[in-house]
Write an enzyme that holds these catalytic residues in place. Structure first.
Site, PDB file in Angstrom:
ATOM      1  CD  GLU A 135      65.871  29.530  59.321  1.00 27.18           C
ATOM      2  OE1 GLU A 135      65.939  30.705  59.727  1.00 27.18           O
ATOM      3  OE2 GLU A 135      65.560  29.234  58.155  1.00 27.18           O
ATOM      4  CG  HIS A 183      70.011  28.217  49.113  1.00 30.30           C
ATOM      5  ND1 HIS A 183      70.453  29.506  48.926  1.00 30.30           N
ATOM      6  CD2 HIS A 183      68.923  28.305  49.928  1.00 30.30           C
ATOM      7  CE1 HIS A 183      69.666  30.345  49.581  1.00 30.30           C
ATOM      8  NE2 HIS A 183      68.725  29.639  50.210  1.00 30.30           N
TER       9      HIS A 183
END
Lengths: 331, 334
Positions: free
Chosen positions: A60, A129
């Protein structure tokens, strides 16, 4: 009008923009062959090829930095961040670089960048998440933050985000990908900073974002059965925020509950509630309420997870207490 | 030409430096690179070199002083005997000594100038404060509603817009009506008034009713206690069911008394003669009322009043005056 899912709406918005402007490209993890874990981007790589729909390694910070540089130098990247929880990995690229470059370059550089990611719990995805982290980026000047609450909103806001010359982070609700809504075939854009009044009422204002818009709508239904008339407002974008629509509503109803799925402490609910207090103080007949997610890591246990977010019942209960003058009741 | 030595900025966020020690004294010869002084910052202590050749002619700062960055602390001159430009030493921000505790203001003698505004109690103390939502407070103020009436009525706080509707239903007189009324009673013989009435009926063709004369008597008695220019006296006669209002009956001839309709009375006289009723008192009536009861050859006169409207002194004077006129009606005509 035809009805499509939120997934299809996002897919359409990105496809249409990719066709319109060749400088747009999209990259992220599993975006091409897999079409994202939520299958939102299925079919894009077939139409636009791997040069514009780019699968990245699990890296990322790397691809986010790449996108910021590309945006500074003439491209219009869309970064697909698989989970909103991964924002923590790209904070420097997003908040120190993308958000400040236009300012620090004296306006010479623009960063027309979209980060498309998600929020929302109750999907049994556990604590890493399931977070709703839009308050993190809303805190940083230079970033715009959009929170679509339906398929219609998702398409209109995504197209506006892609055409904006500044960094925009757009959060989709993970639970809503398969929810259908009427979406016109013809092109439309939803401007930033214009709240949507979904339901008019006179007794209490429910300001709700993203996933909580449905909750507020259902709470309003419950309240209507009790002869309480609730107004439901979706700000659509929290940066920029349409204060006037919210304030005008509260001036009319005299009461407000702000509902958002981010953690309640130091969050979006507190910010909006505070602005109401500051600017509509003499129109308030009850304390402005914040209803956010519980200040805990989102539990994996379904029974516990469901307790951490506001529900139509908890919102309606708070509203009834406010109408009854039971000011000590805090949901 | 002289060279000014300033307190250097040794760190990015440094505002002041602590002058630890001078390595040169006034009159010493210095060359560029000589250690002139030691300066301590929050991070470290550093030796500071002279940036000019010459003689130290002035040291303007004491060792142990905290000096703002940029301030001139020494002068290096070309000659040893150069005159000091100024003898003033800079004001150190503070001496680095163990800080004394802040002086304590004696509790028994509060400093009147220091914090008088903070010491003053708020306009309404917390105990008296009425809890009310911002909107309800604003609306009450705009509509001239008195929230204390809700307190008196026992409505629980905090007050909301909905409570203002309750407030509007509380009659203005409610609070006054709740406070106790006072009574005083007088007795006079009926003989004098009866004789006077008979004489009058012989003399005057259009005879004023007895009630008109009583209205005049009551108005004359109330006049001294009242500030208003006009007085309205209401006579009720429960036996016949009549209610008659007289305006300033004491200022007119008995035969020409005008009868007013529907005015707010300053006094109500209940004529209970010819009735078995001996006392009338209506709730919520704020003006004084006077009951006239006949028992045999005695008139019993009872004045009922709120002290907020009529002082006890004025009430006594009113009843005394009325009784005197009943005993000697001619006094009224004089």
């Amino acid at each position: 009008m035809r009805e499509i899912t939120l997934s299809q709406a996002v897919n359409e918005a990105i496809s249409e923009e990719l066709r319109r402007d060749p400088t747009i490209f999209l990259m992220g993890e599993d975006v091409a062959e897999a079409g994202t874990p939520f299958k939102v981007l299925s079919g894009l790589v077939e139409e636009f090829g791997p040069e514009r729909i780019i699968d990245t390694p699990i890296s990322e910070p790397g691809f986010m930095g790449l996108a910021v540089g590309a945006a500074m130098t003439g491209s219009r990247p869309i970064v697909d961040l698989m989970f909103g929880d991964f924002l923590f990995l790209i904070m420097d690229q997003l908040c120190n670089q993308a958000a400040k470059t236009h300012y620090m370059s004296g306006g010479k550089l623009n960063v027309p960048l979209v980060v498309r990611t998600n929020l929302g719990a109750t999907r049994r995805s556990a604590a890493q998440h399931s977070q709703s982290l839009h308050a993190l980026v809303a805190h940083i000047p230079g970033l715009k933050v959009a929170l679509p609450s339906s398929a219609y909103e998702a398409k209109g806001l995504m197209k506006t985000a892609i055409r904006d010359n500044n960094p925009v982070i757009i959060f989709e609700d993970k639970l809503m990908y398969n929810d259908k809504a009427p979406v016109p075939e013809e092109e439309y854009l939803i401007p930033f900073g214009e709240a949507n009044i979904l339901r008019e009422g006179k007794d209490i204002t429910l300001v709700a974002t993203s996933s909580m818009v449905q909750v507020a709508q259902q709470a309003a239904e419950l309240l209507a059965a009790d002869n309480i008339s609730a107004e439901v407002i979706d700000p659509r974008t929290i940066v920029p925020l349409d204060e006037e629509t919210i304030l005008n509503s509260v001036r009319k109803t005299s009461r407000a509950i702000v509902i958002d799925e981010g953690h309640q402490s130091y969050g979006i609910t507190g910010e909006i509630a505070s602005r109401i207090n500051e600017k509509a103080f003499f129109h308030l007949d009850a304390p402005v309420r914040r209803m956010g997610a519980m200040d805990v890591p989102v539990p994996f246990s379904p029974a516990l997870e469901d307790l951490t977010v506001p529900t139509p019942e908890t919102v309606a209960k708070q509203a009834r207490a406010d109408l009854a003058g039971d000011f000590n009741y805090v949901a | 030409m002289s060279h000014e030595v300033i307190m250097p900025a040794l760190g990015m966020a440094q505002d002041t430096g602590l002058l630890v020690v001078w390595h040169k004294a006034v009159g010493d010869k210095v060359s560029v690179g000589d250690i002139l002084m030691e300066v301590e910052t929050d991070k470290s202590t550093m030796e500071v070199e002279a940036a000019a050749n010459g003689y130290v002619t002035e040291l303007r700062a004491d060792e142990g002083s905290e000096i703002p960055v940029g301030q001139v602390i020494a002068i290096i001159s070309e000659t040893a005997d150069a005159q000091p430009q100024t003898t003033q030493k800079p004001e150190p921000i503070k001496k680095v000594e163990p800080a004394l505790p802040e002086p304590v203001i004696p509790v028994t003698e509060p400093n009147p100038t220091a914090k008088s505004s903070e010491l003053k109690p708020p306009a309404s103390s917390v105990g008296d404060r009425i809890l009310v939502t911002p909107k309800a407070r604003r609306l009450a103020a705009e509509q001239g509603l008195d929230l204390s009436k809700l307190v008196a009525a026992g409505v629980p706080q905090p007050y909301r817009i909905a409570d203002l509707d309750t407030l509007k239903t509380i009659p203005a007189s409610n609070v006054a009506a709740q406070s106790a009324t006072s009574h005083i009673t007088a007795r006079v013989s009926t003989a004098a008034f009866t004789r006077f009435s008979e004489w009058l009926s012989d003399e005057v063709e259009e005879l004023a009713p007895a009630s008109a004369m009583w209205a005049a008597f009551a108005a004359a008695g109330l006049r001294s206690a009242s500030n208003s220019e006009h007085l309205t006296i209401r006579i009720t006669h429960p036996a016949s069911g009549t209610i008659t209002d007289f305006r300033d009956p004491d200022k007119k001839r008995l035969s020409t008394l005008q009868i007013e309709e529907n005015s707010e009375p300053d006094l109500v006289l209940h004529d209970l003669t010819g009735s078995r009723i001996v006392n009338v008192q209506y709730a919520g009536q704020e003006c004084p009322s006077l009951n006239v009861v006949q028992e045999g050859d005695i008139y019993e006169l009872t004045l009922t009043f709120l002290e907020a409207r009529l002082s006890v002194q004025d009430a006594f004077a009113l009843l005394e005056s009325f009784a005197e006129r009943m005993e000697e009606p001619l006094r009224h005509l004089l």
